[in-house]
Scaffold this active site. Structure first.
Site, mmCIF file in Angstrom:
data_model
loop_
_atom_site.group_PDB
_atom_site.id
_atom_site.type_symbol
_atom_site.label_atom_id
_atom_site.label_comp_id
_atom_site.label_asym_id
_atom_site.label_seq_id
_atom_site.Cartn_x
_atom_site.Cartn_y
_atom_site.Cartn_z
ATOM 1 N N ASP A 134 26.787 30.529 34.639
ATOM 2 C CA ASP A 134 27.927 31.527 34.478
ATOM 3 C C ASP A 134 28.339 31.872 33.072
ATOM 4 O OD1 ASP A 134 28.889 29.351 33.222
ATOM 5 O OD2 ASP A 134 30.881 29.209 34.296
ATOM 6 N N LYS A 189 24.411 33.040 41.726
ATOM 7 C CA LYS A 189 25.352 32.011 41.016
ATOM 8 C C LYS A 189 26.270 31.367 42.038
ATOM 9 C CE LYS A 189 29.399 32.518 39.435
ATOM 10 N NZ LYS A 189 30.665 32.747 38.629
#
Length: 209
Positions: free
Chosen positions: A130, A112
């Site tokens: 997320d 991420k």
């Protein structure tokens, strides 16, 4: 869906404050299990003192901890930031690498974080999933998946190319301010008619603004 989000916010940006790729990398790494607001408060004090890998190393672990002690998991994050800075100095002349593989080899940097840096700092069409994006993708039916990687892969398939560059910013902001975890503000949602969520809230169910 993305046409509407773009119309409301033509140039979405991360709410993390940064001016260089290293500052962004640092801020994103610090933001794990923390709010952007909290990270910004810490980096506003840290970056004027140390905003390059070498300056982070010169600052040292103990002093670094004092700057980020208001952020959750700061002890481990400080160790990772020192180790990351050491690698950047030794292998990359203090510069942030521009490939996912190189970024993910840095301590404290996962997929991420790498995707955020690649997209936001280097303009690559990556999608960083997320908790907000994971929720929005599943709740709306845009890209349902049991884990973040499956959601990321589906988003890459369903989002038209013209929207990919800014897609994760739109989805994060939508999840943060409208499609919230506890109770989404469906009455003010600009994409409510495109959403597959079966438990849409009504005006009297959301808090007064």
């Amino acid at each position: 869906m993305f046409s509407r989000l773009r119309e409301l916010n033509p140039h979405p940006k991360t709410e993390l404050e940064y001016t260089t790729p290293f500052e962004l990398l640092t801020a994103v790494a610090l933001s794990a299990q923390a709010t952007d607001v909290g990270v910004n408060k810490a980096t506003r004090k840290l970056f004027p003192v140390a905003n390059t890998p070498q300056k982070i190393l010169d600052l040292g672990l103990d002093k670094l901890k004092s700057y980020i002690s208001t952020i959750g998991l700061y002890n481990n994050k400080a160790k990772n930031l020192i180790a990351m800075s050491q690698i950047l100095v030794e292998r990359y002349a203090g510069e942030v690498p521009t490939t996912r593989e190189a970024l993910e080899e840095l301590p404290g940097v996962g997929r991420k974080t790498a995707n955020v840096v690649l997209n936001t700092a280097f303009g690559q069409p990556t999608i960083a999933v997320d908790t907000h994006i994971f929720r929005v993708a599943n709740r709306t039916g845009l890209a349902p998946g049991a884990d973040v990687r499956k959601v990321e892969d589906k988003l890459e398939k369903v989002i038209p190319k013209e929207f990919v560059q800014d897609a994760h910013h739109w989805l994060i902001l939508h999840g943060r301010y409208i499609c919230k975890a506890r109770k989404p503000d469906c009455p003010i949602c600009p994409i409510v008619d495109l959403c597959a969520y079966k438990h849409k809230t009504k005006p009297n169910e959301t808090r007064q603004r």
